[in-house]
Design a protein around this motif. Structure first.
Motif, PDB file in Angstrom:
ATOM      1  N   LYS A  22     -44.708  65.464  33.000  1.00  0.00           N
ATOM      2  CA  LYS A  22     -45.416  64.830  31.285  1.00  0.00           C
ATOM      3  C   LYS A  22     -44.644  63.582  31.411  1.00  0.00           C
ATOM      4  N   GLN A  23     -45.277  63.351  31.300  1.00  0.00           N
ATOM      5  CA  GLN A  23     -45.658  61.497  30.535  1.00  0.00           C
ATOM      6  C   GLN A  23     -44.100  61.183  29.405  1.00  0.00           C
ATOM      7  N   ASN A  24     -43.888  59.874  28.775  1.00  0.00           N
ATOM      8  CA  ASN A  24     -43.525  59.615  28.063  1.00  0.00           C
ATOM      9  C   ASN A  24     -42.705  58.525  27.144  1.00  0.00           C
ATOM     10  N   LEU A  25     -42.460  58.070  26.270  1.00  0.00           N
ATOM     11  CA  LEU A  25     -41.545  57.246  26.208  1.00  0.00           C
ATOM     12  C   LEU A  25     -40.823  56.897  25.659  1.00  0.00           C
ATOM     13  N   GLN A  26     -39.996  56.113  26.027  1.00  0.00           N
ATOM     14  CA  GLN A  26     -38.148  55.651  25.415  1.00  0.00           C
ATOM     15  C   GLN A  26     -37.456  54.553  25.761  1.00  0.00           C
ATOM     16  N   GLN A  27     -37.555  54.715  23.872  1.00  0.00           N
ATOM     17  CA  GLN A  27     -36.015  53.043  23.842  1.00  0.00           C
ATOM     18  C   GLN A  27     -34.893  53.802  23.641  1.00  0.00           C
ATOM     19  N   LYS A  28     -34.250  52.914  24.928  1.00  0.00           N
ATOM     20  CA  LYS A  28     -32.813  53.004  24.377  1.00  0.00           C
ATOM     21  C   LYS A  28     -32.072  51.559  24.056  1.00  0.00           C
ATOM     22  N   LEU A  29     -30.999  51.757  23.983  1.00  0.00           N
ATOM     23  CA  LEU A  29     -29.918  50.826  23.693  1.00  0.00           C
ATOM     24  C   LEU A  29     -29.099  50.530  24.750  1.00  0.00           C
ATOM     25  N   LEU A  30     -29.399  49.164  25.501  1.00  0.00           N
ATOM     26  CA  LEU A  30     -28.180  49.473  26.822  1.00  0.00           C
ATOM     27  C   LEU A  30     -27.291  47.687  26.642  1.00  0.00           C
ATOM     28  N   GLN A  31     -26.269  47.955  27.020  1.00  0.00           N
ATOM     29  CA  GLN A  31     -26.118  46.428  27.161  1.00  0.00           C
ATOM     30  C   GLN A  31     -25.209  46.380  28.608  1.00  0.00           C
TER      31      GLN A  31
END
Length: 489
Positions: A3-12
């Motif tokens: 299964k493919q999905n888009l995910q947003q993450k905040l990375l420093q």
């Protein structure tokens, strides 16, 4: 099932330049000069003004017209001609950011520390072994024993392990008794006590080397049969068991305390303490505190003008072959690296001064008087909020920097402490409580030292409602042993 999905993450993610600045910020004044010399060696586009006769650096005066300097490249460049072809053949030359590969390895972390040229503890033992008239077999056994000693000078490994090592690594077939005989030989070496397998054996070896007077004999008896009572300072029990009075026991204890429990430490190079060079100076001018930064933190650096002229010359060339393009790119990288390093040094100075200035004003009464009771409760967040910087930045400054005052030189970290509330509701620093504990322990009767319960009662009488376990924690932080171990005759 996939299964493919888009995910947003905040990375420093820190850039190589940010990582370098963090490292530069942590460097204390005593090491900054070395760090700058390394950069000067790596980057020929960076120059130290204090080592040249050049005029003032343009970088310190960004608004100045370059023509005002009346700069003449022939005045100070003689004998220092730069041939770019010399650098084009060097494939190992890399730009500033290339120190960081994809695995995050840092070349600086892998650099070896220089080793002082001085006879080490193990070399000293080996030289004593070389002087003995031994068979080849005994000599190899002796070498194996010396190589198996730890840094304290003890032999922590069982003799059977040494015989196995001799058989497998050196093809020397030895019995445990032969190894033990050689161990006894090495135990006669200097420093006294070397080659012992236990603390008890170490102390006995040293006592046996002394002249056997009545006090030494009694000391040997204590170490051999009553070492546990001695280490626990059960002096009353020792007096009864050995039928000695207090004066005799004091002499015996004095002899034992003269012995070295770690003979391996006696000749080590690394026992020397690093010289402390203060990063800041605080002067008291009639009640007004004046903060200055150690001048070593403000080196006179500039970008090489010859490199700037060279870049402009090659960049304006009408025809550019592959070699010339590589030359332009190389010079540009070095110029950018030099400019960044100068900016990083300036930013380091500003960050240091900003942080120390906030600490000075927060602890103004202490810097005026030097009285630890005037220290206010202060945590990293207090300073970080004042200077609007991250807590980690304040931590890096505080953990490695020193300030010199008229009351002494202090590590910045020592000014940070937790708050404790008194019965009146006033918040005080735990440094104040520790000072009270230290004063009372310093004045106590060492024959009857104050237990933690008694210290707790003293603090409560003074208005500090602190639990006994907190008193124990503060005492341990000050490296003060429990009452039983502070007992003296």
């Amino acid at each position: 099932m996939l299964k493919q999905n888009l995910q947003q993450k905040l990375l420093q993610k820190l850039s190589p330049q940010q990582i370098q600045f963090i490292k530069l910020l942590q460097v204390p004044t005593v090491s900054l000069d070395t760090r700058i010399k390394e950069e000067l060696e790596e980057n020929p586009a960076l120059e130290d003004m204090s080592l040249t006769n050049m005029s003032e650096p343009d970088e310190l005066y960004p608004d100045r017209d370059p023509d005002e300097d009346n700069y003449n490249s022939d005045d100070d460049q003689s004998g220092d001609e730069f041939n770019i072809d010399d650098y084009l053949q060097d494939d190992s030359v890399a730009d500033y950011g290339s120190k960081y590969d994809q695995n995050g390895d840092d070349e600086e972390e892998r650099k070896e520390m220089p080793i002082a040229i001085q006879s080490s503890f193990f070399e000293n033992l080996q030289s004593q072994l070389d002087l003995l008239p031994l068979s080849d077999k005994d000599f190899k056994i002796g070498q194996q024993i010396i190589g198996s000693l730890d840094d304290d000078g003890y032999l922590r490994r069982p003799l059977t392990s040494l015989t196995d090592d001799l058989a497998f690594s050196q093809n020397v077939m030895a019995e445990d008794e032969e190894v033990e005989d050689m161990l006894k030989v090495i135990q006669t070496f200097d420093p006294a006590g070397v080659g012992a397998r236990t603390l008890q054996e170490c102390l006995l070896i040293q006592l046996r080397k002394k002249e056997a007077d009545p006090i030494i004999k009694k000391a040997m008896n204590v170490v051999e049969h009553y070492l546990d009572e001695f280490t626990r300072k059960h002096y009353d029990k020792l007096e009864r068991s050995l039928n000695m009075n207090s004066e005799e026991l004091r002499a015996v204890v004095g002899e034992i305390l003269k012995l070295n429990p770690k003979p391996g430490d006696s000749n080590e190079v690394n026992t020397k303490q690093m010289q402390v060079i203060p990063d800041f100076h605080i002067a008291n001018n009639d009640g007004v505190l004046i903060l200055t930064l150690n001048s070593k933190n403000a080196p006179e650096l500039r970008v090489s003008r010859s490199y700037q002229d060279m870049f402009e010359h090659y960049d304006k060339a009408s025809q550019k072959d592959k070699k010339l393009k590589e030359a332009v790119q190389f010079v540009k990288q070095k110029l950018d690296s030099a400019k960044w390093f100068i900016d990083a040094i300036k930013q380091r100075q500003q960050t240091l001064l900003k942080t120390m200035n906030a600490i000075m004003h927060y602890q103004y009464d202490f810097f005026l008087t030097g009285d630890e009771r005037n220290l206010r409760p202060m945590i990293l967040k207090d300073i970080a909020d004042k200077i609007m910087m991250d807590i980690s930045t304040v931590s890096r400054v505080a953990n490695s920097k020193y300030v010199q005052t008229e009351h002494g030189t202090f590590l910045l970290k020592s000014f940070f402490s937790e708050a404790i509330q008194t019965e009146s509701g006033e918040e005080v620093s735990n440094k104040e409580v520790k000072k009270i504990l230290e004063d009372h322990i310093g004045r106590e009767d060492k024959r009857h030292p104050l237990a933690d319960e008694k210290l707790t009662d003293i603090l409560k009488d003074a208005g500090y409602n602190i639990a006994r376990r907190t008193v124990a924690k503060y005492r341990e932080q000050m490296n003060i042993p429990v009452a039983r171990l502070r007992k003296e005759l």
